[in-house]
Scaffold this motif. Structure first.
Motif, PDB file in Angstrom:
ATOM      1  N   SER A   1       0.969  -1.216  -0.024  1.00 18.37           N
ATOM      2  CA  SER A   1       0.073   0.113   0.254  1.00 18.37           C
ATOM      3  C   SER A   1       0.845   1.217  -0.056  1.00 18.37           C
ATOM      4  O   SER A   1       0.103   2.345   0.148  1.00 18.37           O
ATOM      5  N   VAL A   2       2.021   1.053  -0.092  1.00 21.50           N
ATOM      6  CA  VAL A   2       3.002   2.294  -0.109  1.00 21.50           C
ATOM      7  C   VAL A   2       3.037   2.737  -1.551  1.00 21.50           C
ATOM      8  O   VAL A   2       3.941   2.541  -2.435  1.00 21.50           O
ATOM      9  N   SER A   3       2.148   3.727  -1.879  1.00 21.83           N
ATOM     10  CA  SER A   3       2.179   4.256  -3.300  1.00 21.83           C
ATOM     11  C   SER A   3       3.152   5.017  -3.571  1.00 21.83           C
ATOM     12  O   SER A   3       3.266   5.358  -4.862  1.00 21.83           O
ATOM     13  N   ASN A   4       3.889   5.722  -2.643  1.00 20.35           N
ATOM     14  CA  ASN A   4       5.125   6.341  -3.273  1.00 20.35           C
ATOM     15  C   ASN A   4       6.311   5.655  -3.515  1.00 20.35           C
ATOM     16  O   ASN A   4       7.426   6.348  -3.549  1.00 20.35           O
ATOM     17  N   CYS A   5       6.241   4.348  -3.576  1.00 19.85           N
ATOM     18  CA  CYS A   5       7.392   3.609  -3.797  1.00 19.85           C
ATOM     19  C   CYS A   5       7.503   3.360  -5.362  1.00 19.85           C
ATOM     20  O   CYS A   5       6.619   3.314  -6.269  1.00 19.85           O
ATOM     21  N   HIS A   6       8.958   3.402  -5.960  1.00 19.90           N
ATOM     22  CA  HIS A   6       9.124   3.220  -7.241  1.00 19.90           C
ATOM     23  C   HIS A   6       8.339   1.844  -7.972  1.00 19.90           C
ATOM     24  O   HIS A   6       8.100   1.894  -9.267  1.00 19.90           O
ATOM     25  N   TYR A   7       8.514   0.607  -7.086  1.00 21.05           N
ATOM     26  CA  TYR A   7       7.740  -0.345  -7.779  1.00 21.05           C
ATOM     27  C   TYR A   7       6.271  -0.673  -7.345  1.00 21.05           C
ATOM     28  O   TYR A   7       5.815  -1.753  -7.715  1.00 21.05           O
ATOM     29  N   TRP A   8       5.788   0.245  -6.848  1.00 22.61           N
ATOM     30  CA  TRP A   8       4.349   0.176  -6.583  1.00 22.61           C
ATOM     31  C   TRP A   8       3.523   0.201  -7.921  1.00 22.61           C
ATOM     32  O   TRP A   8       3.763   1.020  -8.997  1.00 22.61           O
TER      33      TRP A   8
END
Length: 74
Positions: free
Chosen positions: A12-19
């Motif tokens: 749920s970490v939408s600011n991750c490059h892999y999201w």
């Protein structure tokens, strides 16, 4: 490892490059560490560094873990 089936990883970490859409993680490898090591100073912001193969830890519940694969979108 390239030929092995990959598990479906939700994040749920939408600011991750892999999201990705629907909270799907698109990283090639996921590195999860116990929270006790969360403040370790790493030179990179993603997993797969040599130190990860040097030790094993035990977590009693998921709240004691954290994902080291996180890399901010840039």
């Amino acid at each position: 490892m390239a030929n092995e089936a990959k598990p479906l990883v939700k994040c749920s970490v939408s600011n991750c490059h892999y999201w990705g859409e629907q909270n799907l993680c698109h990283a090639e490898m996921i590195m999860i560490e116990i929270d006790r090591h969360a403040n370790v100073k790493l030179n990179e912001e993603y997993g797969a560094e040599p130190y990860v193969d040097d030790h094993q830890d035990i977590a009693d519940k998921s709240s004691e873990t954290c994902c080291l694969t996180f890399k901010p979108k840039g």
